[in-house]
Write a protein that holds these residues in place. Structure first.
Motif, PDB file in Angstrom:
ATOM      1  N   THR A 153      -1.549   7.903  -3.522  1.00 41.18           N
ATOM      2  CA  THR A 153      -0.529   7.135  -2.801  1.00 41.18           C
ATOM      3  C   THR A 153      -1.153   6.396  -1.618  1.00 41.18           C
ATOM      4  O   THR A 153      -0.836   5.228  -1.373  1.00 41.18           O
ATOM      5  N   THR A 159      -2.927   3.375  -2.894  1.00 41.51           N
ATOM      6  CA  THR A 159      -1.970   2.347  -3.316  1.00 41.51           C
ATOM      7  C   THR A 159      -1.412   1.605  -2.111  1.00 41.51           C
ATOM      8  O   THR A 159      -1.339   0.376  -2.100  1.00 41.51           O
ATOM      9  N   VAL A 160      -1.016   2.348  -1.071  1.00 41.68           N
ATOM     10  CA  VAL A 160      -0.473   1.719   0.137  1.00 41.68           C
ATOM     11  C   VAL A 160      -1.540   0.863   0.808  1.00 41.68           C
ATOM     12  O   VAL A 160      -1.268  -0.261   1.242  1.00 41.68           O
ATOM     13  N   GLN A 178      -1.851  -2.348  -1.000  1.00 38.51           N
ATOM     14  CA  GLN A 178      -0.690  -3.217  -0.809  1.00 38.51           C
ATOM     15  C   GLN A 178      -0.724  -3.934   0.541  1.00 38.51           C
ATOM     16  O   GLN A 178      -0.308  -5.077   0.646  1.00 38.51           O
TER      17      GLN A 178
END
Length: 137
Positions: free
Chosen positions: A98, A101-102, A105
């Motif tokens: 996670t 992924t953040v 982004q």
């Protein structure tokens, strides 16, 4: 191990009492110490602990049935601890995934593990001292 011999031995063992099974275990361990052609498979720390407790209880002269019950409880506890360890590993993997992924982004550099040297993506090469703060003119 020859599966046919293993199955035949298992069929014979099923007819014996726990006391006799412990005698057979002692004999197998003796044979292993004298004639093993390869090292025994590595066991995890929980199994080593359980084996040690079992050996201590047997050496203390407890009845075979009592030893079997105690080891049964330890094996259940070992299963719970293994599940906790596996769950913890899964959660940690999910957290790292996670975070990556953040970071992707928002365009930030990926997180670095504690103690890891900074990478070129952090803006300064490793070993470069920080620049002094700018002074107003």
């Amino acid at each position: 191990m020859n599966p046919y011999v293993r199955d035949r031995i298992n069929r014979k063992l099923e007819t014996l009492s726990d006391e006799r099974l412990y005698q057979i275990l002692d004999y197998v361990e003796f044979l292993e110490s004298k004639y093993a052609e390869k090292p025994a498979p590595v066991t995890n720390v929980f199994q080593k602990f359980t084996d040690g407790v079992e050996d201590t209880l047997r050496a203390g002269g407890l009845a075979a049935g009592t030893v079997v019950e105690a080891v049964g409880f330890l094996n259940k506890a070992m299963g719970v601890l293994n599940n906790v360890a596996q769950t913890t590993k899964t959660v940690a993997t999910d957290v790292v995934s996670t975070a990556k992924t953040v970071a992707d982004q928002i365009g930030a550099p990926p997180p670095t593990p504690p103690g890891a040297p900074p990478t070129a993506a952090s803006g300064t090469p490793p070993g470069t001292p920080p620049s002094p703060p700018a002074t107003p003119a």
